[in-house]
Write a protein that holds these residues in place. Structure first.
Motif, PDB file in Angstrom:
ATOM      1  N   ASN A 148      54.877  39.138  42.672  1.00 34.08           N
ATOM      2  CA  ASN A 148      53.685  39.142  43.510  1.00 34.08           C
ATOM      3  C   ASN A 148      52.684  38.101  43.000  1.00 34.08           C
ATOM      4  OD1 ASN A 148      51.261  39.728  44.819  1.00 34.08           O
ATOM      5  ND2 ASN A 148      51.791  41.887  44.990  1.00 34.08           N
ATOM      6  N   PRO A 149      52.336  37.124  43.852  1.00 32.54           N
ATOM      7  CA  PRO A 149      51.486  36.025  43.383  1.00 32.54           C
ATOM      8  C   PRO A 149      50.072  36.456  42.990  1.00 32.54           C
ATOM      9  CG  PRO A 149      51.798  35.894  45.757  1.00 32.54           C
ATOM     10  CD  PRO A 149      52.751  36.947  45.255  1.00 32.54           C
ATOM     11  N   THR A 150      49.643  37.630  43.438  1.00 32.26           N
ATOM     12  CA  THR A 150      48.251  37.994  43.188  1.00 32.26           C
ATOM     13  C   THR A 150      48.074  38.980  42.031  1.00 32.26           C
ATOM     14  OG1 THR A 150      48.392  39.751  44.821  1.00 32.26           O
ATOM     15  CG2 THR A 150      47.575  37.630  45.592  1.00 32.26           C
ATOM     16  N   LEU A 151      49.160  39.372  41.393  1.00 34.19           N
ATOM     17  CA  LEU A 151      49.024  40.296  40.264  1.00 34.19           C
ATOM     18  C   LEU A 151      49.494  39.617  38.979  1.00 34.19           C
ATOM     19  CD1 LEU A 151      50.429  43.586  41.823  1.00 34.19           C
ATOM     20  CD2 LEU A 151      48.048  42.970  41.473  1.00 34.19           C
ATOM     21  N   GLU A 159      53.538  48.415  35.653  1.00 34.52           N
ATOM     22  CA  GLU A 159      53.282  49.423  36.686  1.00 34.52           C
ATOM     23  C   GLU A 159      54.456  50.397  36.878  1.00 34.52           C
ATOM     24  OE1 GLU A 159      52.453  47.961  40.556  1.00 34.52           O
ATOM     25  OE2 GLU A 159      54.133  46.583  40.568  1.00 34.52           O
TER      26      GLU A 159
ATOM     27  N   ARG B 216      50.984  52.993  47.177  1.00 25.76           N
ATOM     28  CA  ARG B 216      50.698  52.009  46.152  1.00 25.76           C
ATOM     29  C   ARG B 216      51.220  50.624  46.560  1.00 25.76           C
ATOM     30  NH1 ARG B 216      49.508  52.106  40.606  1.00 25.76           N
ATOM     31  NH2 ARG B 216      50.179  50.173  39.621  1.00 25.76           N
ATOM     32  N   ARG B 220      48.351  47.981  46.776  1.00 22.75           N
ATOM     33  CA  ARG B 220      48.307  47.043  45.655  1.00 22.75           C
ATOM     34  C   ARG B 220      49.087  45.761  45.903  1.00 22.75           C
ATOM     35  NH1 ARG B 220      46.733  47.448  40.344  1.00 22.75           N
ATOM     36  NH2 ARG B 220      48.400  46.467  39.181  1.00 22.75           N
ATOM     37  N   HIS B 221      50.240  45.913  46.542  1.00 20.88           N
ATOM     38  CA  HIS B 221      51.092  44.728  46.662  1.00 20.88           C
ATOM     39  C   HIS B 221      50.945  44.015  47.998  1.00 20.88           C
ATOM     40  CE1 HIS B 221      53.487  44.977  42.940  1.00 20.88           C
ATOM     41  NE2 HIS B 221      53.153  46.252  43.003  1.00 20.88           N
ATOM     42  N   ARG B 224      46.558  43.081  49.547  1.00 17.74           N
ATOM     43  CA  ARG B 224      45.841  41.986  48.915  1.00 17.74           C
ATOM     44  C   ARG B 224      46.347  40.629  49.400  1.00 17.74           C
ATOM     45  NH1 ARG B 224      44.555  42.008  42.602  1.00 17.74           N
ATOM     46  NH2 ARG B 224      43.446  40.038  42.487  1.00 17.74           N
ATOM     47  N   ASN B 225      47.652  40.525  49.541  1.00 13.91           N
ATOM     48  CA  ASN B 225      48.214  39.274  50.045  1.00 13.91           C
ATOM     49  C   ASN B 225      47.977  39.120  51.536  1.00 13.91           C
ATOM     50  OD1 ASN B 225      49.768  37.893  47.774  1.00 13.91           O
ATOM     51  ND2 ASN B 225      50.386  40.027  47.571  1.00 13.91           N
TER      52      ASN B 225
END
Ligand SMILES: Nc1ncnc2c1ncn2[C@@H]1O[C@H](COP(=O)(O)OP(=O)(O)OP(=O)(O)O)[C@@H](O)[C@H]1O
Ligand code: SF4
Ligand SMILES: [Mg+2]
Lengths: 374, 311
Positions: A148-151, A159, B216, B220-221, B224-225
């Motif tokens: 995931n590019p944003t985490l 996680e 989640r 979360r995943h 946001r994108n």
């Protein structure tokens, strides 16, 4: 085709395989290590049993029968390679094991997947989630898109651990650092705070592997884990797999197009064609005494570094349409040995040894008689 | 980061300067003056008035004193309401407009994102069709038409909600609905399509393979994108809402800036026009700046400083 020709073909393949073995990019040391490993005793513990798995997809064009009755067992500490042409159902098989068939288009029509005796196919989603990522992990083909590019890497590593095992933030971080060390990423503590775009492709695949292994799974499914990487990185990643397997006794299902990869790390090989496993056996058996014409064809189409001048022999033709798969052997249209019966009835499985099995009419006693007559 | 902020700040100043200059030019291009009303004013008085407001001076001198008023943020008194300064008008009207605008954008973001996400998750389901039908209607009906319909139905016919003014949270409901429906629809459509795309990405599959809960994974995943495109259009959307408030305020008789702004143009009330325009453009430019910062925070690949990472 007579007996003599057939023997000749076998002989040729044998030679080829020896050459393939020698010409592996990793060099001889890897092969030797591998030779040692393939002699290791096979564990009796069956981690995974797949029985007559059938998966279809409903599409606008009709129903695609992607996987049409796949069965195999996987023992503890063993690496099973699944090989076959694009579209033969390798990914669908692994996704089905992992419980990742996209609903509602995909349906598991039949069959059972037993993980250590527990039936996965009829498990509820919350139950399944207790196994996904904990007992069974998966690695995807393209490391550029799997993260995931944003985490941050740290968040993505921890996680799973934090969800499944009740560990503190600090312990999870510690474990993440250990995992990054294990997969060979320098400065893990600082690297945890970085984002995927700050890593190269090879590094990202190492991170993906670290994520897959962080909960210490017993089964790892790797769907073309090295296809997107260049040869040197490929070799490194494969060595990493071997190293991890030696340390943890994890079972691995490795999906690949690349017979060089197979030769290096597989213990057993399943050859898939048009949604079926047409031949399965020990690596040696598949490479040295392949029985299915398709397997032979695959081995003939392996590019080799040492013999540049000689032409590759790709298998002529294309696989059948899975919207309406043929009744008989799906390889009939492309098979140089095809007989009348092949077109109408699917061949039953012939057991060559307790690990080697093949679905082909050539194995039938009557076919053998026929060949002798001709 | 610091360098980036300084650079952006200088660019903001330049933008405001350009807007201010354009406003000045346009204002003087419109025929008429503050003292040309229906009642013809005595020429002497008019000349005196012009002198008092320094309108008799050459344009470049006026321009310079105008720039000075911007820098000092003192636009002097209104011409039509001499006992009130432009700053007084802003202090009175802007908080109300700001409240209307902010509540609207919050409502639009929240409901748009939720609607779009649910539509994506129920792709091709009943909720999806319903949400997208709403979205098409929401985008195509202008807010003033919606405002009139809302007043007629909910306020007049059913008497459920107050029709005008701005004195309690209940009074906010109709204007906010009128103003937020369009943006909500746009955000919902955008969220849906980008969510649908994100859901097919490998990292979502990987998150599922990790055995994470669906909630989640979405929050979360995926979200946001998926919200990146939404943040991108937020700037222009804010501008739209800002101008929308002028219209909506007129319809609902809300004592915000809209009223003063429209009146000031009709009246050629130069100080008020200049003051409000400059103030609004500064506000908008600042909001765009914030949007950019938020974008950078959401997507680590966008580097606010120019230094390259070790990719
Ligand atoms: N979501 C889907 N919807 C419809 N058809 C699908 C879907 N996923 C896979 N298929 C079909 O199932 C068949 C097998 O696909 P699969 O991805 O397993 O092939 P593969 O062996 O992994 O090929 P490759 O080597 O290219 O990855 C293909 O014919 C494909 O078109
Ligand atoms: S069954 Fe017939 S067609 Fe199929 S591989 Fe064997 S010989 Fe060829
Ligand atoms: Mg695949």
């Amino acid at each position: 085709m007579n007996e003599h020709q057939l023997d000749h073909a076998k002989e040729q393949i044998k030679e080829r395989v020896d050459e393939v073995d020698k010409s592996l990019p990793v060099g001889t040391s890897g092969v030797q290590k591998n030779r040692k490993k393939s002699k290791k005793v096979r564990s009796d513990v069956k981690v995974l049993q797949v029985n007559n798995l059938q998966v279809s997809f409903r599409t606008y064009g009709g129903e695609v029968e992607a996987v049409r009755g796949v069965s195999f067992d996987l023992h503890q500490g063993e690496t099973l390679a699944i090989v076959g042409e694009s579209g033969c159902g390798k990914s669908v098989t692994s996704n089905a094991i992992m419980g990742l068939i996209p609903k509602p288009a995909g349906i598991i029509k039949n069959g059972r997947v037993l993980f250590k005796g527990k039936e996965l196919t009829n498990m509820s989603k919350p139950q399944l989630r207790k196994i996904q990522g904990v007992d069974i992990s998966m690695i995807f083909q393209d490391p550029m898109t799997a993260l995931n590019p944003t985490l941050t890497i740290g968040e993505q590593l921890t996680e799973g651990l934090r969800t499944h095992k009740k560990v503190s933030k600090q312990d999870a971080k510690q474990k993440a650092i250990e995992m990054l060390e294990l997969v060979g990423i320098p400065n893990p503590t600082e690297r945890l705070k970085q984002f995927p775009h700050q890593f190269s492709g090879g590094m990202r695949q190492r991170i993906v592997i670290a994520i897959a292994l962080i909960c210490e799974p017993e089964l790892l499914i790797a769907d073309e884990p090295t296809t997107a990487l260049d040869v040197t990185i490929q070799a490194q990643i494969l060595e990493l797999f071997e190293e991890i397997q030696q340390k943890t006794d994890i079972s691995i299902i490795l999906i690949t197009h690349d017979l060089g990869v197979v030769a290096k790390i597989a213990d057993r090989i399943a050859v898939m064609y048009a949604g079926k496993i047409v031949e399965i056996g020990d690596k040696r058996a598949i490479f040295y005494t392949p029985e299915h014409p398709y397997t032979k064809g695959l081995l003939n189409s392996v590019p080799r570094l040492d013999l540049v001048e000689e032409e590759l022999q790709p298998i002529e033709g294309t696989p059948p349409d899975l919207f309406s798969p043929p009744q008989g052997c799906p390889f009939t249209a492309r098979c140089p040995y095809a007989m009348e019966v092949c077109d109408h009835v699917y061949p039953s499985t012939t057991t060559k040894s307790d690990t080697h099995a093949v679905d082909c009419w050539l194995q039938d006693e009557r076919a053998k008689v026929l060949q002798e007559l001709s | 980061m610091q360098k980036y902020i300084i650079k952006r700040f200088l660019m903001m100043i330049a933008t405001i300067l350009i807007i201010a200059t354009l406003t000045f030019v346009l204002m003087h291009l419109i025929p008429g003056s503050p003292f040309e009303g229906e009642r013809t004013t005595n020429p002497t008085i008019q000349a005196n008035l012009e002198k008092f407001y320094k309108l008799d001076e050459p344009l470049h001198v006026q321009y310079l004193s105008y720039l000075k008023s911007i820098v000092t943020f003192d636009f002097g008194p209104s011409i039509k309401k001499p006992n009130e300064s432009v700053n007084d008008l802003l202090a009175r009207g802007f908080p109300i407009s700001f409240e209307l605008g902010m509540v609207t954008i919050l409502v639009a973001l929240l409901s748009g994102i939720i609607l779009g996400t649910i539509a994506a998750l129920r792709h091709n389901g009943l909720i999806d069709y319903f949400a997208m039908t709403f979205a098409v209607i929401g985008i195509s009906v202008p807010n003033f038409v919606l405002a009139t319909l809302l007043i007629q139905q909910l306020a007049v016919t059913w008497d459920l909600l107050p029709a005008a003014t701005w004195s309690s949270p209940l009074h906010m409901v109709l204007p906010v609905i009128a103003l937020a429906t369009g943006p909500t629809a746009i955000i919902a459509r955008l969220t849906r399509s980008s969510m649908l795309e994100v859901l097919t990405q490998d990292y979502i599959k990987m998150a599922r393979a990790k055995g994470l809960s669906p909630v989640r994974i979405i929050i979360r995943h995926a979200l946001r994108n998926a919200l990146m495109p939404v943040v991108t259009i937020l700037g222009t959307m804010l501008a739209g809402i800002l101008t929308g408030t002028f219209v909506i305020e007129r319809i609902f008789a809300i004592p915000g800036m809209g009223k003063y702004f429209v009146e000031s143009i009709n009246n050629r009330d130069y100080p008020v026009i200049m003051g409000t325009t400059v103030f609004y453009s500064a506000f908008l430019v600042f909001m765009l700046f914030i949007v950019d910062i938020v974008y950078g925070l959401l997507d680590p690949r966008i580097k606010l400083h120019r230094k390259e990472g070790d990719a």
